[in-house]
Scaffold this motif. Structure first.
Motif, short mmCIF file in Angstrom:
data_model
loop_
_atom_site.label_atom_id
_atom_site.label_comp_id
_atom_site.label_asym_id
_atom_site.label_seq_id
_atom_site.Cartn_x
_atom_site.Cartn_y
_atom_site.Cartn_z
N MET A 1 21.99 27.14 -17.95
CA MET A 1 22.18 26.39 -16.72
C MET A 1 23.58 26.63 -16.18
O MET A 1 24.52 26.72 -16.92
CB MET A 1 21.99 24.89 -16.98
N ASN A 2 23.65 26.68 -14.88
CA ASN A 2 24.92 26.84 -14.18
C ASN A 2 25.11 25.59 -13.31
O ASN A 2 24.68 25.55 -12.17
CB ASN A 2 24.89 28.11 -13.34
N LEU A 3 25.75 24.55 -13.88
CA LEU A 3 25.86 23.25 -13.22
C LEU A 3 27.15 23.10 -12.45
O LEU A 3 28.20 23.57 -12.88
CB LEU A 3 25.78 22.14 -14.27
N GLN A 4 27.03 22.41 -11.32
CA GLN A 4 28.20 22.10 -10.50
C GLN A 4 27.95 20.80 -9.75
O GLN A 4 26.86 20.58 -9.21
CB GLN A 4 28.47 23.22 -9.50
N THR A 5 28.95 19.93 -9.74
CA THR A 5 28.90 18.69 -8.97
C THR A 5 29.72 18.88 -7.72
O THR A 5 30.84 19.39 -7.78
CB THR A 5 29.46 17.51 -9.79
N SER A 6 29.17 18.47 -6.58
CA SER A 6 29.87 18.61 -5.30
C SER A 6 29.65 17.37 -4.45
O SER A 6 28.63 16.69 -4.58
CB SER A 6 29.33 19.81 -4.51
N LEU A 7 30.61 17.10 -3.59
CA LEU A 7 30.43 16.07 -2.59
C LEU A 7 29.45 16.60 -1.54
O LEU A 7 29.52 17.76 -1.14
CB LEU A 7 31.76 15.72 -1.92
N LEU A 8 28.54 15.72 -1.10
CA LEU A 8 27.54 16.13 -0.11
C LEU A 8 27.87 15.54 1.24
O LEU A 8 28.40 14.44 1.34
CB LEU A 8 26.14 15.67 -0.54
N ASN A 9 27.51 16.28 2.29
CA ASN A 9 27.59 15.75 3.64
C ASN A 9 26.19 15.80 4.25
O ASN A 9 25.22 16.17 3.58
CB ASN A 9 28.62 16.52 4.48
N GLU A 10 26.08 15.45 5.53
CA GLU A 10 24.76 15.30 6.14
C GLU A 10 23.96 16.61 6.20
O GLU A 10 22.74 16.57 6.40
CB GLU A 10 24.86 14.66 7.51
N ILE A 11 24.61 17.74 6.00
CA ILE A 11 23.87 19.01 5.94
C ILE A 11 22.84 18.96 4.80
O ILE A 11 21.79 19.59 4.88
CB ILE A 11 24.85 20.19 5.74
N TYR A 12 23.12 18.17 3.78
CA TYR A 12 22.24 18.07 2.61
C TYR A 12 21.24 16.92 2.72
O TYR A 12 20.55 16.61 1.75
CB TYR A 12 23.07 17.91 1.34
N TYR A 13 21.15 16.29 3.88
CA TYR A 13 20.25 15.14 4.03
C TYR A 13 18.81 15.47 3.64
O TYR A 13 18.20 14.77 2.84
CB TYR A 13 20.31 14.58 5.46
N GLU A 14 18.25 16.52 4.21
CA GLU A 14 16.83 16.86 3.95
C GLU A 14 16.61 17.14 2.46
O GLU A 14 15.63 16.66 1.88
CB GLU A 14 16.39 18.06 4.79
N ASN A 15 17.50 17.91 1.86
CA ASN A 15 17.36 18.22 0.43
C ASN A 15 17.45 16.95 -0.41
O ASN A 15 16.70 16.78 -1.38
CB ASN A 15 18.44 19.20 -0.02
N THR A 16 18.39 16.08 -0.04
CA THR A 16 18.57 14.81 -0.76
C THR A 16 17.34 13.94 -0.61
O THR A 16 16.82 13.39 -1.59
CB THR A 16 19.83 14.08 -0.26
N LEU A 17 16.85 13.82 0.61
CA LEU A 17 15.66 13.01 0.87
C LEU A 17 14.47 13.53 0.07
O LEU A 17 13.75 12.75 -0.58
CB LEU A 17 15.34 13.02 2.37
N ASN B 1 27.96 6.99 6.96
CA ASN B 1 28.90 5.89 6.73
C ASN B 1 30.13 6.41 5.99
O ASN B 1 30.03 6.93 4.88
CB ASN B 1 28.20 4.79 5.91
N LYS B 2 31.29 6.23 6.59
CA LYS B 2 32.54 6.73 6.00
C LYS B 2 32.91 6.01 4.70
O LYS B 2 33.77 6.45 3.96
CB LYS B 2 33.69 6.66 7.00
N ASN B 3 32.25 4.88 4.42
CA ASN B 3 32.51 4.14 3.18
C ASN B 3 31.59 4.55 2.04
O ASN B 3 31.55 3.88 1.01
CB ASN B 3 32.41 2.64 3.41
N ASN B 4 30.84 5.61 2.23
CA ASN B 4 29.95 6.10 1.19
C ASN B 4 30.44 7.46 0.69
O ASN B 4 31.00 8.25 1.45
CB ASN B 4 28.52 6.25 1.70
N ILE B 5 30.19 7.68 -0.57
CA ILE B 5 30.42 8.99 -1.19
C ILE B 5 29.10 9.40 -1.82
O ILE B 5 28.49 8.61 -2.55
CB ILE B 5 31.52 8.94 -2.27
N ILE B 6 28.66 10.61 -1.55
CA ILE B 6 27.42 11.12 -2.10
C ILE B 6 27.73 12.39 -2.89
O ILE B 6 28.33 13.32 -2.35
CB ILE B 6 26.39 11.41 -0.99
N PHE B 7 27.32 12.39 -4.13
CA PHE B 7 27.51 13.55 -5.00
C PHE B 7 26.18 14.24 -5.21
O PHE B 7 25.14 13.58 -5.34
CB PHE B 7 28.05 13.13 -6.37
N GLY B 8 26.24 15.55 -5.27
CA GLY B 8 25.06 16.32 -5.63
C GLY B 8 25.33 17.10 -6.90
O GLY B 8 26.44 17.58 -7.12
N LEU B 9 24.31 17.19 -7.73
CA LEU B 9 24.38 18.02 -8.93
C LEU B 9 23.50 19.23 -8.67
O LEU B 9 22.31 19.09 -8.34
CB LEU B 9 23.89 17.26 -10.16
#
Length: 152
Positions: free
Chosen positions: A1-17, A40-48
């Protein structure tokens, strides 16, 4: 596995949903609310990511120097491999760099896998909300409130 954690922005909305809907049929948030979480600027979303595939997400609300874990999920194919621990451990490191001092979360008292995960990461049970979760069958369940202090 090649794992990476990144901050997500709205570009990843569909994938996240798509990930949320496939991994948790009982998740009660509307598509609109999930989208608004990205805005919302008070949210942080992480993607793995495994290579370039989104396999997990964690959603946080933050205020000043505190964050609340609102939701975490992994793709069903990647569960029971220690990846939720990996994701949260990375989240904690990044949140510490952002001057977050405490992380809070609530968990259904019947969710023993999650409770074990949070306690392994040194979250401490600080409170209980009686009959907090209400289920379609009319039953209720308590919520445990956990906190992790991550001050340097």
């Amino acid at each position: 596995m090649n794992l990476q954690t990144s901050l997500l922005n709205e570009i990843y909305y569909e994938n996240t949903l798509n990930l949320i809907r496939k991994s948790n049929h009982d998740f009660s948030w509307s598509d609109k609310l999930i989208y608004e979480t990205f805005k919302n600027k008070n949210n942080i979303i992480f993607g793995l990511f495994n290579d370039k595939n989104l396999i997990g997400v964690s959603l946080y609300l933050f205020t000043l120097d505190e964050a609340e874990l609102l939701y975490i999920t992994l793709s069903k194919d990647f569960r029971n491999k220690g990846l939720a621990y990996y994701l949260l451990e990375d989240n904690i490191k990044i949140l510490r760099q952002k001057s977050i001092k405490s992380i809070f979360l609530e968990v259904d008292i019947t969710n023993l896998f999650a409770i074990k995960l949070y306690e392994k990461l040194n979250f401490k049970n600080i409170s209980i909300r009686k009959n907090y979760y209400k289920y379609p069958n009319g039953k209720t369940s308590d919520a445990l409130i956990y906190q992790l202090r991550i001050e340097d």
